[in-house]
Design a protein around this motif. Structure first.
Motif, PDB file in Angstrom:
ATOM      1  N   ALA A 296      27.197  23.320  -9.977  1.00 44.88           N
ATOM      2  CA  ALA A 296      26.043  23.949  -9.333  1.00 44.88           C
ATOM      3  C   ALA A 296      24.766  23.142  -9.513  1.00 44.88           C
ATOM      4  O   ALA A 296      23.981  22.967  -8.570  1.00 44.88           O
ATOM      5  N   VAL A 297      24.532  22.624 -10.730  1.00 46.25           N
ATOM      6  CA  VAL A 297      23.302  21.859 -10.960  1.00 46.25           C
ATOM      7  C   VAL A 297      23.386  20.515 -10.249  1.00 46.25           C
ATOM      8  O   VAL A 297      22.394  20.043  -9.660  1.00 46.25           O
ATOM      9  N   GLU A 298      24.557  19.886 -10.296  1.00 43.90           N
ATOM     10  CA  GLU A 298      24.722  18.608  -9.599  1.00 43.90           C
ATOM     11  C   GLU A 298      24.452  18.761  -8.108  1.00 43.90           C
ATOM     12  O   GLU A 298      23.882  17.858  -7.475  1.00 43.90           O
ATOM     13  N   GLN A 299      24.835  19.892  -7.534  1.00 43.78           N
ATOM     14  CA  GLN A 299      24.558  20.129  -6.114  1.00 43.78           C
ATOM     15  C   GLN A 299      23.055  20.270  -5.867  1.00 43.78           C
ATOM     16  O   GLN A 299      22.540  19.792  -4.844  1.00 43.78           O
ATOM     17  N   LEU A 300      22.338  20.906  -6.786  1.00 43.41           N
ATOM     18  CA  LEU A 300      20.884  21.000  -6.655  1.00 43.41           C
ATOM     19  C   LEU A 300      20.238  19.622  -6.767  1.00 43.41           C
ATOM     20  O   LEU A 300      19.229  19.341  -6.107  1.00 43.41           O
ATOM     21  N   ARG A 301      20.819  18.762  -7.595  1.00 40.09           N
ATOM     22  CA  ARG A 301      20.258  17.428  -7.820  1.00 40.09           C
ATOM     23  C   ARG A 301      20.474  16.489  -6.651  1.00 40.09           C
ATOM     24  O   ARG A 301      19.827  15.435  -6.568  1.00 40.09           O
ATOM     25  N   LEU A 302      21.379  16.812  -5.760  1.00 40.87           N
ATOM     26  CA  LEU A 302      21.806  15.887  -4.713  1.00 40.87           C
ATOM     27  C   LEU A 302      20.633  15.427  -3.846  1.00 40.87           C
ATOM     28  O   LEU A 302      20.407  14.226  -3.662  1.00 40.87           O
ATOM     29  N   VAL A 303      19.861  16.360  -3.312  1.00 43.32           N
ATOM     30  CA  VAL A 303      18.704  16.029  -2.479  1.00 43.32           C
ATOM     31  C   VAL A 303      17.488  15.887  -3.387  1.00 43.32           C
ATOM     32  O   VAL A 303      17.156  16.809  -4.132  1.00 43.32           O
ATOM     33  N   LYS A 304      16.837  14.731  -3.329  1.00 47.36           N
ATOM     34  CA  LYS A 304      15.700  14.454  -4.205  1.00 47.36           C
ATOM     35  C   LYS A 304      14.383  14.860  -3.550  1.00 47.36           C
ATOM     36  O   LYS A 304      14.212  14.733  -2.335  1.00 47.36           O
ATOM     37  N   ASP A 305      13.454  15.323  -4.387  1.00 49.66           N
ATOM     38  CA  ASP A 305      12.105  15.572  -3.879  1.00 49.66           C
ATOM     39  C   ASP A 305      11.318  14.261  -3.920  1.00 49.66           C
ATOM     40  O   ASP A 305      11.789  13.245  -4.447  1.00 49.66           O
ATOM     41  N   GLU A 306      10.124  14.287  -3.372  1.00 45.41           N
ATOM     42  CA  GLU A 306       9.368  13.034  -3.260  1.00 45.41           C
ATOM     43  C   GLU A 306       8.939  12.503  -4.626  1.00 45.41           C
ATOM     44  O   GLU A 306       8.742  11.286  -4.787  1.00 45.41           O
ATOM     45  N   HIS A 307       8.777  13.380  -5.619  1.00 45.66           N
ATOM     46  CA  HIS A 307       8.459  12.902  -6.960  1.00 45.66           C
ATOM     47  C   HIS A 307       9.633  12.102  -7.521  1.00 45.66           C
ATOM     48  O   HIS A 307       9.438  11.027  -8.113  1.00 45.66           O
ATOM     49  N   GLU A 308      10.840  12.590  -7.327  1.00 44.46           N
ATOM     50  CA  GLU A 308      12.021  11.861  -7.796  1.00 44.46           C
ATOM     51  C   GLU A 308      12.165  10.535  -7.060  1.00 44.46           C
ATOM     52  O   GLU A 308      12.477   9.501  -7.670  1.00 44.46           O
ATOM     53  N   ILE A 309      11.949  10.551  -5.753  1.00 44.55           N
ATOM     54  CA  ILE A 309      12.061   9.316  -4.980  1.00 44.55           C
ATOM     55  C   ILE A 309      11.001   8.313  -5.406  1.00 44.55           C
ATOM     56  O   ILE A 309      11.253   7.098  -5.443  1.00 44.55           O
ATOM     57  N   ALA A 310       9.813   8.803  -5.766  1.00 38.92           N
ATOM     58  CA  ALA A 310       8.767   7.894  -6.253  1.00 38.92           C
ATOM     59  C   ALA A 310       9.215   7.198  -7.537  1.00 38.92           C
ATOM     60  O   ALA A 310       8.960   5.999  -7.728  1.00 38.92           O
ATOM     61  N   ASN A 311       9.874   7.929  -8.427  1.00 34.85           N
ATOM     62  CA  ASN A 311      10.387   7.310  -9.652  1.00 34.85           C
ATOM     63  C   ASN A 311      11.468   6.277  -9.338  1.00 34.85           C
ATOM     64  O   ASN A 311      11.506   5.200  -9.946  1.00 34.85           O
ATOM     65  N   LEU A 312      12.332   6.598  -8.389  1.00 36.63           N
ATOM     66  CA  LEU A 312      13.362   5.637  -7.989  1.00 36.63           C
ATOM     67  C   LEU A 312      12.728   4.397  -7.356  1.00 36.63           C
ATOM     68  O   LEU A 312      13.189   3.270  -7.574  1.00 36.63           O
ATOM     69  N   ARG A 313      11.670   4.602  -6.595  1.00 39.55           N
ATOM     70  CA  ARG A 313      10.989   3.477  -5.949  1.00 39.55           C
ATOM     71  C   ARG A 313      10.411   2.530  -7.001  1.00 39.55           C
ATOM     72  O   ARG A 313      10.508   1.296  -6.876  1.00 39.55           O
ATOM     73  N   ILE A 314       9.824   3.100  -8.057  1.00 40.68           N
ATOM     74  CA  ILE A 314       9.280   2.259  -9.130  1.00 40.68           C
ATOM     75  C   ILE A 314      10.403   1.550  -9.875  1.00 40.68           C
ATOM     76  O   ILE A 314      10.292   0.364 -10.220  1.00 40.68           O
ATOM     77  N   ALA A 315      11.501   2.257 -10.125  1.00 40.16           N
ATOM     78  CA  ALA A 315      12.644   1.622 -10.790  1.00 40.16           C
ATOM     79  C   ALA A 315      13.151   0.434  -9.979  1.00 40.16           C
ATOM     80  O   ALA A 315      13.484  -0.620 -10.532  1.00 40.16           O
ATOM     81  N   ALA A 316      13.195   0.595  -8.653  1.00 41.47           N
ATOM     82  CA  ALA A 316      13.641  -0.493  -7.793  1.00 41.47           C
ATOM     83  C   ALA A 316      12.667  -1.671  -7.840  1.00 41.47           C
ATOM     84  O   ALA A 316      13.088  -2.842  -7.873  1.00 41.47           O
ATOM     85  N   GLU A 317      11.373  -1.385  -7.856  1.00 40.18           N
ATOM     86  CA  GLU A 317      10.376  -2.454  -7.943  1.00 40.18           C
ATOM     87  C   GLU A 317      10.541  -3.245  -9.236  1.00 40.18           C
ATOM     88  O   GLU A 317      10.429  -4.484  -9.247  1.00 40.18           O
ATOM     89  N   ILE A 318      10.815  -2.541 -10.331  1.00 42.28           N
ATOM     90  CA  ILE A 318      11.002  -3.214 -11.614  1.00 42.28           C
ATOM     91  C   ILE A 318      12.227  -4.110 -11.567  1.00 42.28           C
ATOM     92  O   ILE A 318      12.197  -5.270 -12.034  1.00 42.28           O
ATOM     93  N   ALA A 319      13.319  -3.606 -11.009  1.00 46.40           N
ATOM     94  CA  ALA A 319      14.544  -4.405 -10.916  1.00 46.40           C
ATOM     95  C   ALA A 319      14.325  -5.638 -10.042  1.00 46.40           C
ATOM     96  O   ALA A 319      14.779  -6.743 -10.369  1.00 46.40           O
ATOM     97  N   ASP A 320      13.625  -5.454  -8.928  1.00 50.75           N
ATOM     98  CA  ASP A 320      13.328  -6.597  -8.056  1.00 50.75           C
ATOM     99  C   ASP A 320      12.476  -7.637  -8.780  1.00 50.75           C
ATOM    100  O   ASP A 320      12.691  -8.851  -8.627  1.00 50.75           O
ATOM    101  N   GLN A 321      11.496  -7.181  -9.559  1.00 55.34           N
ATOM    102  CA  GLN A 321      10.654  -8.116 -10.302  1.00 55.34           C
ATOM    103  C   GLN A 321      11.466  -8.926 -11.299  1.00 55.34           C
ATOM    104  O   GLN A 321      11.318 -10.150 -11.396  1.00 55.34           O
ATOM    105  N   ALA A 322      12.315  -8.243 -12.052  1.00 56.42           N
ATOM    106  CA  ALA A 322      13.125  -8.932 -13.057  1.00 56.42           C
ATOM    107  C   ALA A 322      14.048  -9.959 -12.404  1.00 56.42           C
ATOM    108  O   ALA A 322      14.181 -11.094 -12.886  1.00 56.42           O
TER     109      ALA A 322
END
Length: 367
Positions: free
Chosen positions: A130-156
């Protein structure tokens, strides 16, 4: 963020009530963090009919965690060998819950028996995913964190490409990448960094060895950053030292075409298996069906391997705001291979189509 976490817990509470459970016991760490903003080691979260309680051994120690929401009761165990899940189940009994749903997929048999022993006649049911199903669709705050994580990986990764590579070992390069991730603000790697050279390049889940980089090698790198708990993934393949050989160009163009087809197939309402088919078909048609990975992509978020799975047997369709990887690869035994891996967010065509988070060049560079 406390309002966001409270809303998430309210959705879970409503889902449990609809299934006849008045309380839920959450023990999977990623699920606890999704619902509270933090996940102290060994913690358990009790979602009750009236209030919620986080049971743990010690207060959260990580400054990067969100503070506990004001409407979430904190219960600290008094003994270091206590089990938070058992204590939380006992709280449910004390508060006269009618029934308790537990994450059976996360509990050991021994732990489930311990919970059963303290709740007495209180009926137990399976919370399932049930919780995993709630987690499936991300809100914009979660996507913002993923976007920063991706920027860090690209930099490295970008900094590594500017350094001298010949003569260095796979293991050394992987360690350097993980150090660079932290230097740029990551909590740590999203998973164990993979670096493969020469005959090891393109191999899925390759564990770095002491093989040294040589001129003419394919170099395959797969890494990801973890930022505020959220994890991304990027993978690229390059040639070392000289212009690529004809077979390297042909193989790279094939995998690039497969990856592009998979990216272009991402859209709300598209079946997960259809994205896999779009990604896999060019490789299968070229005679590389044997040895392909079981899936061509997967969801990412608080864990690196989340739903949905992009595989031939996958069920369900993609939703908007679901982050996934598209990561085809071909490995030729004894010669090496190519992997290209991106993290994207599914978006409708009206919003520009899939949002590419990892933007390191996919051009076949000679480093």
């Amino acid at each position: 963020m406390s309002e966001v976490h409270a809303a998430r817990r309210a959705r879970l509470r409503d889902r449990c009530a609809a299934n006849g459970a008045s309380a839920a016991l959450v023990t999977r760490p990623a699920n606890i963090r999704y619902l509270t903003g933090c996940a102290p080691q060994g913690a358990a979260l009790l979602i009750g009919p009236d209030d919620d309680a986080l049971v743990h051994l010690t207060p959260p120690q990580d400054d990067r965690d969100e503070p506990l929401p004001g409407d979430l009761r904190a219960v600290v165990l008094t003994t270091p060998d206590g089990d938070a899940a058992v204590a939380a189940a006992d709280l449910a009994r004390e508060h006269h819950a009618d029934s308790l749903a537990v994450e059976e997929h996360h509990l050991t048999v021994t732990r489930h028996r311990a919970i059963s022993s303290v709740v007495g006649a209180l009926p137990l049911s399976d919370l399932g995913g049930a919780v995993e199903q709630l987690r499936l669709v991300k809100d914009e705050h979660e996507i913002a964190n993923l976007r920063i994580a991706a920027e860090i990986a690209d930099q490295a990764l970008g900094e590594l490409l500017e350094s001298i590579l010949v003569g260095r070992t796979e293991r050394h390069l992987a360690l350097e990448l993980e150090r660079r991730l932290v230097d740029h603000g990551a909590e740590g790697p999203a998973f164990r960094t993979s670096v493969g050279t020469g005959p090891n390049s393109g191999a899925p889940r390759h564990v770095p060895t002491d093989r040294r980089v040589e001129e003419g090698d394919f170099l395959t790198v797969r890494l990801g950053a973890r930022y505020r708990g959220y994890r991304c993934e990027v993978g690229r393949t390059f040639v070392i030292g000289t212009a690529p050989a004809a077979w390297q160009i042909d193989l790279y163009e094939l995998v690039f075409a497969a990856q592009r087809a998979g990216r272009e197939a991402l859209a709300p309402g598209v079946a997960c298996r259809d994205v896999d088919h779009a990604t896999r078909s060019p490789l299968t048609a070229a005679g590389h069906a044997e040895g392909l990975a079981q899936w061509s992509g997967h969801g990412v978020g608080l864990e690196i391997d989340e739903d949905p799975r992009l595989s031939p047997a996958a069920m369900g369709k993609l939703d908007a705001c679901v982050p996934v990887t598209v990561e085809p690869g071909v490995h030729l035994p004894g010669r090496g291979g190519v992997r290209i891996d991106d993290t994207l967010v599914v978006r409708p065509l009206a919003d520009g189509g899939p949002e590419l988070l990892t933007i390191t060049t996919k051009e076949l560079l000679a480093l």
